[in-house]
Structures are given as C-alpha cells and as structure tokens.
Write an enzyme that holds these catalytic residues in place. Structure first.
Site, short mmCIF file in Angstrom:
data_model
loop_
_atom_site.label_atom_id
_atom_site.label_comp_id
_atom_site.label_asym_id
_atom_site.label_seq_id
_atom_site.Cartn_x
_atom_site.Cartn_y
_atom_site.Cartn_z
N GLY A 67 0.78 -1.24 0.00
CA GLY A 67 0.00 0.00 0.00
C GLY A 67 0.81 1.28 0.00
N ASP A 92 0.74 3.51 4.19
CA ASP A 92 -0.36 4.26 3.61
C ASP A 92 -1.31 4.77 4.68
OD1 ASP A 92 -1.23 1.70 4.31
OD2 ASP A 92 -1.94 1.15 2.31
N ASP A 151 -4.11 2.37 11.21
CA ASP A 151 -5.46 1.94 11.59
C ASP A 151 -5.41 1.42 13.03
OD1 ASP A 151 -8.19 1.30 10.95
OD2 ASP A 151 -7.62 -0.76 10.56
N LYS A 160 -6.47 6.86 10.89
CA LYS A 160 -7.82 6.68 11.45
C LYS A 160 -7.66 6.55 12.95
CE LYS A 160 -9.76 3.68 7.90
NZ LYS A 160 -10.37 2.35 7.73
N PHE A 211 -13.78 2.86 5.26
CA PHE A 211 -12.84 2.09 4.46
C PHE A 211 -12.53 2.85 3.18
CE2 PHE A 211 -11.21 -1.20 1.71
CZ PHE A 211 -10.39 -1.89 2.57
N VAL A 212 -11.27 3.17 2.98
CA VAL A 212 -10.89 3.98 1.83
C VAL A 212 -10.00 3.21 0.86
CG1 VAL A 212 -11.13 6.20 3.02
CG2 VAL A 212 -8.94 4.98 3.14
N ASP A 239 -5.93 -0.60 -1.41
CA ASP A 239 -6.71 -1.51 -2.25
C ASP A 239 -7.89 -2.10 -1.50
OD1 ASP A 239 -5.19 -3.22 -0.46
OD2 ASP A 239 -5.76 -4.88 -1.76
N ARG A 242 -5.67 0.44 -6.37
CA ARG A 242 -4.43 1.08 -5.90
C ARG A 242 -4.01 2.22 -6.82
NH1 ARG A 242 -2.28 -2.21 -1.81
NH2 ARG A 242 -2.36 -4.44 -2.13
P1 5GP Z 1 -3.01 -1.50 11.17
O1 5GP Z 1 -1.97 -2.52 11.41
O2 5GP Z 1 -2.67 -0.10 11.60
O3 5GP Z 1 -4.38 -1.93 11.66
O4 5GP Z 1 -3.30 -1.56 9.65
C1 5GP Z 1 -2.69 -0.90 8.68
C2 5GP Z 1 -2.99 -1.64 7.41
O5 5GP Z 1 -4.38 -2.02 7.29
C3 5GP Z 1 -2.72 -0.73 6.26
O6 5GP Z 1 -1.38 -0.88 5.82
C4 5GP Z 1 -3.73 -1.18 5.24
O7 5GP Z 1 -3.16 -2.24 4.49
C5 5GP Z 1 -4.89 -1.76 6.01
N1 5GP Z 1 -6.02 -0.79 6.13
C6 5GP Z 1 -6.48 -0.20 7.25
N2 5GP Z 1 -7.50 0.64 6.99
C7 5GP Z 1 -7.71 0.56 5.65
C8 5GP Z 1 -8.64 1.21 4.76
O8 5GP Z 1 -9.50 2.04 5.10
N3 5GP Z 1 -8.52 0.87 3.44
C9 5GP Z 1 -7.61 -0.02 2.97
N4 5GP Z 1 -7.60 -0.25 1.67
N5 5GP Z 1 -6.72 -0.64 3.79
C10 5GP Z 1 -6.77 -0.35 5.12
MG MG Z 2 -0.75 -2.19 4.37
#
Ligand code: 5GP
Ligand code: MG
Length: 194
Positions: free
Chosen positions: A57, A113, A116, A144, A165-166, A172, A178
C-alpha cells in the site's frame, strides 16, 4: 482504470494529496538532515538514512514522497502480513521474511499508507528498534485515530480521516483501486469484492 460507478465519493482529491505530500517531505527531510548532522556526519556521506515502506500500500505515497526529498537515502521494502483472529483484538501482524538491511546506527523512517489499529507499525518499530538504529520515525498518509487497538502515534501524518474504508493512492480492496490518483470511499458492494 477502476470504474467510477463503484466510487461512492472522493475523500481527498489529487491536488490536496500532492500539496500535503510536498509539505511532509520538506519537514521529514529537514528532520533527517538534522539528525544525521547531530551524529557528526554530513548528509552527503550516504548510508545514514533508510526508508522502510510497508508493501504494498505504501508504494504510491513513497514514490511521491522520495521525489520531494533531496537527501541521500536507501530503501528497504518490508512486507507485513496480517493474521486473522476471532475478534478484532486477537488479530495481529507478522513480518514476512527477514530484514535484509543493516540498520544499526542508521536513521530509519517507516512509511505506510494508513495507520489503523496501529499493529503493523508497532510491530515494525519493535523489530527495527531491536537492531540498534540511531532513530526510528514513522510517516503515514492517512490516520484513522478512532480505530487504534495498540498505542501508536506516527511522527508525520498527512490527513486524519474518519472511520471509513478507503481506497486509492496505493490502498486496495482485494487488490483493486491502488492506481486511483485520489483517496476515495467505495460503495459497499466493492468493499465486499463483488
Ligand atoms: P493496522 O496494522 O494499523 O491496523 O493496519 C494498517 C494496514 O491495514 C494498512 O497498511 C492497510 O493495508 C490496512 N487498512 C487499514 N484501513 C484501511 C482502509 O480504510 N482501506 C484499505 N484499503 N486498507 C486499510
Ligand atoms: Mg498495508
């Protein structure tokens, strides 16, 4: 190109992303240059700065960011796989493969990217820190904040966004979207991969 009828709405248009990425790159470059200088090195010596984008991403964000950073740097791509859990709390992340680069004594910038739950960058920061870097920073295009499951704050954040969700600009759903040049919210059918 992705079909426009699957897009619910554009959240961040292309020109706003470009302007923000330029600002971020300027600040990051200034901070990294200062960090290298504080070690008593010249920023032109090289091999002092390692950028670590999280695949896949972060590729679009990273590609734009580094072209606005007139610094000597190297790239070390990392892949993190998420593993499923029964609840949101039991889900996690693991590093796929080994870190190849020698990062001891170097200034590392993790790039993703979106931030979350925080698990991906929290995991990576731990792994990187165990290898004795001079510093570890992190940059994300999107944050987020409301979704954090582990405490993690990025040093550089492009945009804080609501819990939606974006896709686009590297992000993606099931491998698609992407290549959208903006960040968008897709219609629920697309999120389900239909
Ligand atoms: P974390 O480990 O912080 O929960 O997740 C980060 C990863 O979750 C990002 O690198 C991405 O791959 C995925 N992710 C989290 N939120 C989104 C979203 O809104 N859209 C997309 N496409 N991927 C997300
Ligand atoms: Mg990722």
């Amino acid at each position: 190109m992705p079909s426009p009828r699957e897009i619910d709405r554009v959240l961040i248009p292309r020109d706003r992303i470009a302007a923000r990425v330029r600002e971020m790159a300027a600040r990051i470059a200034e901070d990294l240059r200062a960090a290298v200088a504080a070690d008593g090195h010249s920023p032109d010596e090289g091999h002092r700065i390692v950028l670590m984008p999280v695949m896949t991403g972060a590729i679009v964000f990273t590609a734009d960011l580094i072209r606005e950073m007139p610094l000597r740097l190297s790239l070390e791509l990392v892949t993190v796989s998420s593993y499923p859990g029964q609840s949101t709390e039991s889900r996690g992340a693991t590093l796929a493969g080994e870190l190849r680069a020698d990062i001891a004594g170097k200034h590392v910038l993790l790039i993703d990217d979106i931030l979350d739950s925080g698990r991906t960058l929290d995991l990576l920061r731990g792994i990187v820190e165990s290898r004795g870097p001079a510093s570890v920073r992190s940059a994300v295009l999107l944050d987020k904040k409301a979704r954090r499951a582990v405490p993690f704050e990025a040093d550089y954040v492009g945009f804080e966004i609501p819990d939606e969700f974006v896709v686009g600009y590297g992000l993606d759903v099931a491998g698609r979207y992407r290549n959208l040049p903006f960040v968008a919210v897709v219609k629920p059918d697309a999120v389900l991969g239909k």
